[in-house]
Design a protein around this motif. Structure first.
Motif, PDB file in Angstrom:
ATOM      1  N   VAL A  29      47.111  44.955  35.698  1.00  0.00           N
ATOM      2  CA  VAL A  29      47.234  44.571  37.110  1.00  0.00           C
ATOM      3  C   VAL A  29      46.257  45.373  37.961  1.00  0.00           C
ATOM      4  O   VAL A  29      45.532  44.817  38.803  1.00  0.00           O
ATOM      5  N   GLU A  30      46.221  46.675  37.733  1.00  0.00           N
ATOM      6  CA  GLU A  30      45.369  47.553  38.543  1.00  0.00           C
ATOM      7  C   GLU A  30      43.889  47.243  38.362  1.00  0.00           C
ATOM      8  O   GLU A  30      43.145  47.066  39.335  1.00  0.00           O
ATOM      9  N   VAL A  31      43.445  47.160  37.105  1.00  0.00           N
ATOM     10  CA  VAL A  31      42.019  46.937  36.827  1.00  0.00           C
ATOM     11  C   VAL A  31      41.570  45.559  37.308  1.00  0.00           C
ATOM     12  O   VAL A  31      40.537  45.419  37.971  1.00  0.00           O
ATOM     13  N   LEU A  32      42.341  44.531  36.984  1.00  0.00           N
ATOM     14  CA  LEU A  32      41.932  43.170  37.326  1.00  0.00           C
ATOM     15  C   LEU A  32      41.993  42.923  38.838  1.00  0.00           C
ATOM     16  O   LEU A  32      41.140  42.218  39.385  1.00  0.00           O
ATOM     17  N   THR A  33      42.969  43.506  39.495  1.00  0.00           N
ATOM     18  CA  THR A  33      43.045  43.380  40.953  1.00  0.00           C
ATOM     19  C   THR A  33      41.850  44.059  41.607  1.00  0.00           C
ATOM     20  O   THR A  33      41.241  43.518  42.544  1.00  0.00           O
ATOM     21  N   ALA A  34      41.493  45.234  41.092  1.00  0.00           N
ATOM     22  CA  ALA A  34      40.344  45.964  41.629  1.00  0.00           C
ATOM     23  C   ALA A  34      39.045  45.196  41.428  1.00  0.00           C
ATOM     24  O   ALA A  34      38.102  45.343  42.215  1.00  0.00           O
TER      25      ALA A  34
END
Length: 274
Positions: A29-34
């Motif tokens: 979630v964190e990487v793809l959202t960023a």
């Protein structure tokens, strides 16, 4: 395929927010959202997602209650807009997604029941596949999917000479029989080998490797499956004689599941381009 603007669905199946699977899900979630992706998570346990496929999945009367056929009845219900809201909501998420990540712990060489229930109920006949639209001609051929999961056993136990057997063989029903069958471009699985038995530092390294992979995940080449035109549809979808004859001189079979008695191709279900 650049990540920015892409839509990602993570189908997550673990009971604990403190689990390694939860950490892997959160990292995605964190990487793809960023990177500019729109990410949705279907947290199946938190949703109390119904795992069993029954006539209750259809609103209103069914065509033949006495001889109930789940596949046929849900196809009719999907066409008429009469599937229950929990199914239609997941189908809506899936329809929108460019990439689907299935995050789960491997149970009994397969999926947790709640995730298998998601597959049984969401990937309905008509919506996700049909006789005319499956495998290389599948409905979801423009979407990518990846299995990301933890094991309870070490990697050596899932090797060709390990006690659990070859992980490539274990993955064949999931990656070919479910994902490829529906047309998905199947990316190499992300396997976290026995994180419960590793020290904290090792688990941190596993998660960092996953984060690094996520940066270019949508640019990866998918796994290779035998093309549909290798098979004769008028003769039970068996390999055409000319294909079989040509393959008979090769060292390895076509795939893990279609090997013609030859050696199983190594890492066929774990690496692209094999």
């Amino acid at each position: 395929m650049a990540l920015a603007g892409k839509k990602v669905l993570i189908v997550y199946a673990h009971q604990s927010s403190g689990s390694f699977n939860a950490a892997a899900k959160d990292a995605a979630v964190e990487v793809l959202t960023a990177k500019g992706c729109a990410v949705k998570v279907s947290d199946l346990y938190a949703m109390k997602f119904k795992a069993i496929a029954t006539a209750e999945d259809i609103q209103g009367e069914v065509k033949d209650a006495q001889h109930f056929d789940y596949a046929e009845e849900t196809k009719l219900a999907w066409e008429a807009g009469k599937l229950t809201a929990d199914i239609t909501e997941e189908q809506h998420k899936l329809t929108e997604a460019d990439l689907i990540i299935f995050q789960f712990p491997m149970y009994w060489f397969s999926l947790p029941a709640i995730l298998k229930g998601w597959i049984d109920r969401v990937l309905t006949l008509g919506y996700a596949f049909s006789v005319e639209k499956r495998y290389g001609q599948g409905i979801f051929k423009d979407k990518k999917a990846v299995l990301s999961f933890t094991t309870g056993s070490e990697e050596s136990m899932f090797s060709a000479n390990g006690i659990n057997g070859d992980m490539n063989v274990t993955l064949w029903p999931l990656q070919n029989g479910i994902l490829h069958y529906c047309g998905f471009q199947v990316l190499a699985p992300q396997i976290f080998w026995a994180p419960a038995h590793l020290p904290r530092e090792a688990n941190t390294n596993l998660l960092q490797a996953w984060r690094t992979r996520l940066e270019g995940l949508l640019e990866e080449a998918p796994l290779t499956f035998t093309p549909m035109d290798y098979f004769d549809g008028e003769k039970g979808f068996r390999l055409k004689p000319e294909v079989q004859q040509k393959q008979s001189t090769e060292k390895f079979g076509l795939t893990v599941g279609i090997h013609l008695g030859l050696a199983v191709p190594p890492n066929n279900m774990m690496r692209a381009g094999v």
